[in-house]
Design a protein around this motif. Sequence first.
Motif, PDB file in Angstrom:
ATOM      1  N   MET A  36       0.847  -1.162   0.000  1.00 38.68           N
ATOM      2  CA  MET A  36       0.000   0.000   0.000  1.00 38.68           C
ATOM      3  C   MET A  36       0.896   1.229   0.000  1.00 38.68           C
TER       4      MET A  36
ATOM      5  N   THR B  82      -9.095   3.517   1.247  1.00 34.70           N
ATOM      6  CA  THR B  82      -9.789   3.577  -0.034  1.00 34.70           C
ATOM      7  C   THR B  82      -8.828   4.150  -1.049  1.00 34.70           C
TER       8      THR B  82
ATOM      9  N   ASN C  96      -7.048   3.180  -5.296  1.00 31.15           N
ATOM     10  CA  ASN C  96      -7.038   2.434  -6.552  1.00 31.15           C
ATOM     11  C   ASN C  96      -5.797   1.567  -6.655  1.00 31.15           C
ATOM     12  N   TRP C  97      -5.910   0.483  -7.417  1.00 33.11           N
ATOM     13  CA  TRP C  97      -4.754  -0.323  -7.757  1.00 33.11           C
ATOM     14  C   TRP C  97      -4.047   0.353  -8.926  1.00 33.11           C
ATOM     15  N   VAL C  98      -2.726   0.496  -8.827  1.00 34.79           N
ATOM     16  CA  VAL C  98      -1.925   1.076  -9.901  1.00 34.79           C
ATOM     17  C   VAL C  98      -0.766   0.137 -10.220  1.00 34.79           C
ATOM     18  N   ASN C  99      -0.224   0.250 -11.417  1.00 36.04           N
ATOM     19  CA  ASN C  99       0.926  -0.550 -11.809  1.00 36.04           C
ATOM     20  C   ASN C  99       2.135   0.383 -11.920  1.00 36.04           C
ATOM     21  N   ASP C 100       3.022   0.333 -10.930  1.00 37.17           N
ATOM     22  CA  ASP C 100       4.221   1.156 -10.901  1.00 37.17           C
ATOM     23  C   ASP C 100       5.305   0.507 -11.763  1.00 37.17           C
TER      24      ASP C 100
ATOM     25  N   GLN D  10       2.538  -3.920  -9.151  1.00 37.91           N
ATOM     26  CA  GLN D  10       1.185  -3.581  -8.709  1.00 37.91           C
ATOM     27  C   GLN D  10       1.181  -3.127  -7.257  1.00 37.91           C
ATOM     28  N   GLN D  11       0.547  -1.980  -7.004  1.00 33.14           N
ATOM     29  CA  GLN D  11       0.444  -1.400  -5.659  1.00 33.14           C
ATOM     30  C   GLN D  11      -0.957  -0.845  -5.458  1.00 33.14           C
ATOM     31  N   PHE D  12      -1.350  -0.776  -4.207  1.00 33.36           N
ATOM     32  CA  PHE D  12      -2.613  -0.118  -3.869  1.00 33.36           C
ATOM     33  C   PHE D  12      -2.278   1.296  -3.443  1.00 33.36           C
ATOM     34  N   LYS D  13      -2.743   2.289  -4.193  1.00 33.47           N
ATOM     35  CA  LYS D  13      -2.481   3.694  -3.887  1.00 33.47           C
ATOM     36  C   LYS D  13      -3.662   4.248  -3.101  1.00 33.47           C
ATOM     37  N   ALA D  14      -3.439   4.464  -1.815  1.00 35.69           N
ATOM     38  CA  ALA D  14      -4.512   4.905  -0.918  1.00 35.69           C
ATOM     39  C   ALA D  14      -4.726   6.411  -1.041  1.00 35.69           C
TER      40      ALA D  14
END
Length: 66
Positions: free
Chosen positions: A1, A17, A19-23, A28-32
Amino acid sequence: MVGHAAAIAAGEWITATGNWVNDRIHGQQFKARFLKTSMPTSVDGIGRYLASGMIRGIGPVYAKKH
């Protein structure tokens, strides 16, 4: 996260809360966008919270005393 928070202590629960993003570097990371912490309710969680140093004068040794 991935996100920003003022302080999160060991033992606290986090509700997030976002979105999932692809760094490109980390994958893949969850960007809070919103983080909410809740105080621990289990004996183990309370012990970790107290041992984290968030409360002045209570450290790991004192936190283990019941």
